[in-house]
Design a protein around this motif. Structure first.
Motif, mmCIF file in Angstrom:
data_model
loop_
_atom_site.group_PDB
_atom_site.id
_atom_site.type_symbol
_atom_site.label_atom_id
_atom_site.label_comp_id
_atom_site.label_asym_id
_atom_site.label_seq_id
_atom_site.Cartn_x
_atom_site.Cartn_y
_atom_site.Cartn_z
ATOM 1 N N ASP A 184 0.836 -1.207 0.000
ATOM 2 C CA ASP A 184 0.000 0.000 0.000
ATOM 3 C C ASP A 184 0.869 1.255 0.000
ATOM 4 O O ASP A 184 0.628 2.204 -0.759
ATOM 5 C CB ASP A 184 -0.918 0.014 1.222
ATOM 6 N N ARG A 185 1.884 1.270 0.848
ATOM 7 C CA ARG A 185 2.751 2.442 0.955
ATOM 8 C C ARG A 185 3.605 2.619 -0.289
ATOM 9 O O ARG A 185 3.862 3.750 -0.723
ATOM 10 C CB ARG A 185 3.634 2.320 2.202
ATOM 11 N N GLU A 186 4.054 1.522 -0.856
ATOM 12 C CA GLU A 186 4.876 1.580 -2.068
ATOM 13 C C GLU A 186 4.109 2.223 -3.223
ATOM 14 O O GLU A 186 4.610 3.146 -3.894
ATOM 15 C CB GLU A 186 5.316 0.174 -2.447
ATOM 16 N N VAL A 187 2.899 1.731 -3.482
ATOM 17 C CA VAL A 187 2.115 2.244 -4.599
ATOM 18 C C VAL A 187 1.724 3.696 -4.358
ATOM 19 O O VAL A 187 1.777 4.529 -5.279
ATOM 20 C CB VAL A 187 0.887 1.359 -4.856
ATOM 21 N N GLN A 188 1.357 4.020 -3.122
ATOM 22 C CA GLN A 188 0.994 5.410 -2.839
ATOM 23 C C GLN A 188 2.189 6.346 -3.028
ATOM 24 O O GLN A 188 2.046 7.446 -3.582
ATOM 25 C CB GLN A 188 0.457 5.539 -1.405
ATOM 26 N N ALA A 189 3.363 5.912 -2.601
ATOM 27 C CA ALA A 189 4.567 6.731 -2.774
ATOM 28 C C ALA A 189 4.861 6.940 -4.259
ATOM 29 O O ALA A 189 5.271 8.035 -4.675
ATOM 30 C CB ALA A 189 5.758 6.083 -2.075
ATOM 31 N N TRP A 190 4.676 5.880 -5.055
ATOM 32 C CA TRP A 190 4.908 5.998 -6.494
ATOM 33 C C TRP A 190 3.919 6.971 -7.131
ATOM 34 O O TRP A 190 4.317 7.846 -7.922
ATOM 35 C CB TRP A 190 4.779 4.615 -7.143
ATOM 36 N N VAL A 191 2.658 6.861 -6.783
ATOM 37 C CA VAL A 191 1.645 7.766 -7.327
ATOM 38 C C VAL A 191 1.942 9.205 -6.924
ATOM 39 O O VAL A 191 1.911 10.123 -7.765
ATOM 40 C CB VAL A 191 0.237 7.340 -6.864
ATOM 41 N N ASP A 192 2.241 9.422 -5.650
ATOM 42 C CA ASP A 192 2.507 10.787 -5.175
ATOM 43 C C ASP A 192 3.710 11.396 -5.894
ATOM 44 O O ASP A 192 3.681 12.558 -6.317
ATOM 45 C CB ASP A 192 2.747 10.789 -3.663
ATOM 46 N N ALA A 193 4.779 10.616 -6.018
ATOM 47 C CA ALA A 193 5.978 11.128 -6.686
ATOM 48 C C ALA A 193 5.697 11.408 -8.159
ATOM 49 O O ALA A 193 6.127 12.439 -8.706
ATOM 50 C CB ALA A 193 7.121 10.128 -6.543
ATOM 51 N N THR A 194 4.979 10.505 -8.809
ATOM 52 C CA THR A 194 4.676 10.689 -10.229
ATOM 53 C C THR A 194 3.849 11.944 -10.455
ATOM 54 O O THR A 194 4.095 12.707 -11.397
ATOM 55 C CB THR A 194 3.940 9.453 -10.776
ATOM 56 N N ARG A 195 2.897 12.200 -9.599
ATOM 57 C CA ARG A 195 2.070 13.399 -9.740
ATOM 58 C C ARG A 195 2.870 14.677 -9.491
ATOM 59 O O ARG A 195 2.500 15.741 -9.976
ATOM 60 C CB ARG A 195 0.865 13.329 -8.804
ATOM 61 N N ARG A 196 3.971 14.554 -8.740
ATOM 62 C CA ARG A 196 4.865 15.701 -8.543
ATOM 63 C C ARG A 196 5.876 15.832 -9.680
ATOM 64 O O ARG A 196 6.678 16.768 -9.686
ATOM 65 C CB ARG A 196 5.646 15.552 -7.232
ATOM 66 N N GLY A 197 5.864 14.885 -10.610
ATOM 67 C CA GLY A 197 6.835 14.907 -11.684
ATOM 68 C C GLY A 197 8.180 14.341 -11.281
ATOM 69 O O GLY A 197 9.199 14.639 -11.913
ATOM 70 N N GLU A 198 8.208 13.474 -10.249
ATOM 71 C CA GLU A 198 9.448 12.908 -9.742
ATOM 72 C C GLU A 198 9.433 11.387 -9.862
ATOM 73 O O GLU A 198 8.375 10.775 -10.025
ATOM 74 C CB GLU A 198 9.644 13.281 -8.267
#
Length: 339
Positions: free
Chosen positions: A284-298
């Motif tokens: 859960d934390r892995e996917v959320q971290a990936w989504v959050d970073a991707t939305r920030r352009g990172e």
């Protein structure tokens, strides 16, 4: 102020792992939605897509990547199929969360790494989910403080109730010990330089011809040793444990004593039965971290270099298993992009 649209994700592979990620993004993850899935099994893809409004089903990963609304890709197909999908994602410059392995061997992993380098920026996060597990994260944080001093040894135990019928002796290294490979590199901050695999008498519970358990020893460029007991037919539960031995103390995780009961003249607890239970929070934390970073352009988390290094270590581990003795790990020079 308008609300940002959710990240549109294409999930490639709708087997147990892929279907669970579709469920996760649909029900747990914020800021993302599944807009396309792909699987060679058309009926399975359709069944998974039907659970999400507006999700399209495909048999060709390229078609899923080209579907309307796709902003990013989650790869959960079998390892041998990863390279082609990764390269197709790079052609569209799409961010990717790729389940481990990055690819099944060092040569193909290096090709993926070199293709990402030609883009000039990172696009891949590899799915080494233990980095997102709360216990592993606390262990890493404690080590980073320096309170324990320099790490000397890392003891790992990795046990499964039973192995799948298709499991081979080499898969204990490539599919299971691959996690300890990354955990060792990440926790210690060292590269693994050599691998030795010791083979005790196989358990009576192991299928005929399967070398289970195995005892793997990693040497690192920081002078530490890391060992792994891998036992995939232990029969009683799923256990992942790690103990750091440092100059001024030790630290251990994975005992699973969050709940201890006392009743009817006995005390005890439960043991997880598979990885979905033990590492649900980590995923859960892995996917959320990936989504959050991707939305920030990172792009954050384990990199293509981490995936390549793990593949090279596992390759050496399979040679050590099959040929015996100590096998040195051969790595290419590390590019500045992954420094």
């Amino acid at each position: 102020m308008t609300e940002r649209a959710p990240l549109g994700v294409a999930v490639i592979g709708t087997g147990r792992m892929g279907a669970d990620h579709v469920r996760r993004i649909h029900e747990v993850t914020s800021g993302a939605r599944v807009v396309a899935v792909a699987d060679v099994d058309a009926e399975r893809a359709k069944a998974v897509a039907a659970r999400v409004d507006g999700c399209t089903a495909h048999t060709d990963p390229a078609a899923a990547l080209a579907a309307d609304g796709v902003d990013a890709v989650l790869i959960a197909s079998p390892g041998p199929a990863h390279e082609a999908t990764l390269l197709a994602a790079f052609e569209r410059d799409l961010p990717v969360l790729c389940e481990k392995p990055l690819t099944p061997d060092a040569a193909s992993a290096l090709r993926v790494l070199e293709a990402e380098l030609r883009l000039g920026h990172r696009r891949v996060q590899v799915g080494f989910m233990r980095r997102y597990d709360p216990e592993y994260a606390r262990l890493k944080a404690l080590l980073t403080t320096g309170q324990l001093g320099r790490p000397l040894m890392l003891h790992n135990r990795h046990r499964n109730v039973a192995s799948p019928p298709f499991f081979t002796s080499s898969m204990l290294v490539t599919d299971s010990v691959a996690h300890e490979t990354d955990a060792t590199r990440w926790l210690l901050g060292h590269e693994i330089t050599a691998v030795t695999v010791l083979r005790p008498t196989p358990s009576a519970s192991a299928p005929d011809g399967l070398q289970d358990p195995q005892f793997v020893v990693f040497e690192t460029d920081g002078g530490a040793l890391s060992d792994v007991e891998i036992f995939v037919n232990c029969g009683f539960g799923y256990q992942v444990q790690a103990e750091l031995v440092c100059e001024r103390g030790t630290a251990r995780i994975g005992d699973g004593h969050a709940l201890v009961t006392n009743m009817a003249g006995r005390w005890g607890g439960t043991i997880a039965q598979d990885w979905t239970e033990r590492f649900e929070t980590a995923y859960d934390r892995e996917v959320q971290a990936w989504v959050d970073a991707t939305r920030r352009g990172e792009v954050t988390g384990p990199s293509a270099w981490d995936g390549y290094a793990a593949a090279a270590v596992c390759e050496a581990g399979v040679r050590a298993l099959e040929d015996g003795g100590r096998i040195e790990v051969e790595l290419a020079a590390k590019p500045a992009l992954y420094a």
